[in-house]
Design a protein around this motif. Structure first.
Motif, PDB file in Angstrom:
ATOM      1  N   PHE A   1       0.814  -1.207   0.000  1.00  0.00           N
ATOM      2  CA  PHE A   1       0.000   0.000   0.000  1.00  0.00           C
ATOM      3  C   PHE A   1       0.850   1.260   0.000  1.00  0.00           C
ATOM      4  N   ALA A   2       0.224   2.348  -0.411  1.00  0.00           N
ATOM      5  CA  ALA A   2       0.796   3.700  -0.372  1.00  0.00           C
ATOM      6  C   ALA A   2       2.111   3.769  -1.143  1.00  0.00           C
ATOM      7  N   ALA A   3       3.127   4.398  -0.553  1.00  0.00           N
ATOM      8  CA  ALA A   3       4.403   4.602  -1.244  1.00  0.00           C
ATOM      9  C   ALA A   3       5.060   3.277  -1.614  1.00  0.00           C
TER      10      ALA A   3
ATOM     11  N   ARG B   1       3.617   0.545  -2.713  1.00  0.00           N
ATOM     12  CA  ARG B   1       3.023   0.096  -3.981  1.00  0.00           C
ATOM     13  C   ARG B   1       3.637   0.864  -5.151  1.00  0.00           C
ATOM     14  N   GLU B   2       3.793   2.171  -4.975  1.00  0.00           N
ATOM     15  CA  GLU B   2       4.363   2.987  -6.047  1.00  0.00           C
ATOM     16  C   GLU B   2       5.810   2.606  -6.322  1.00  0.00           C
TER      17      GLU B   2
ATOM     18  N   GLU C   1       0.722  -4.098  -6.852  1.00  0.00           N
ATOM     19  CA  GLU C   1      -0.067  -3.980  -5.633  1.00  0.00           C
ATOM     20  C   GLU C   1      -0.161  -5.276  -4.851  1.00  0.00           C
TER      21      GLU C   1
ATOM     22  N   GLN D   1      11.842   2.154   4.001  1.00  0.00           N
ATOM     23  CA  GLN D   1      10.737   2.334   4.954  1.00  0.00           C
ATOM     24  C   GLN D   1      11.088   1.603   6.261  1.00  0.00           C
TER      25      GLN D   1
ATOM     26  N   PHE E   1       2.738  -1.765   4.680  1.00  0.00           N
ATOM     27  CA  PHE E   1       2.512  -0.350   4.374  1.00  0.00           C
ATOM     28  C   PHE E   1       3.378   0.513   5.276  1.00  0.00           C
TER      29      PHE E   1
ATOM     30  N   MET F   1       1.323   5.541   8.833  1.00  0.00           N
ATOM     31  CA  MET F   1       0.379   6.556   8.375  1.00  0.00           C
ATOM     32  C   MET F   1       0.492   7.795   9.246  1.00  0.00           C
TER      33      MET F   1
END
Length: 87
Positions: A10-12, A14-15, A20, A54, A81, A84
């Protein structure tokens, strides 16, 4: 689908990874999330790089936040992820 888990990003993440989700084979008795993480990092350099960027990565198993020591069983859904932030 026996002995497989679905891994979601998810979020960054995934990019950065450019996908995904993926399906991963694990032992029938399950593995800790940390072992699954290491397995997918070894299999895909893009995932390893995204995870390295991350350091405070979060994880959920079947939509529940868990520690990396949590066991994952075949058929589970594992989501990674970044932390947040909100206001």
């Amino acid at each position: 689908m026996a002995d497989r888990v679905t891994v979601l990003f998810f979020a960054a993440l995934r990019e950065q990874i450019g996908q995904e989700s993926l399906s991963v084979t694990i032992p029938a008795g399950g593995v800790p999330v940390q072992v699954l993480r290491e397995q997918i990092e070894k299999a895909d350099p893009a995932i390893a790089l995204a995870f390295a960027e991350q350091p405070r990565l979060r994880v959920a198993v079947n939509q529940t936040l868990v520690p990396f020591e949590q066991m994952v069983q075949p058929g589970d859904e594992v989501a990674f992820f970044p932390p947040m932030t909100g206001g």
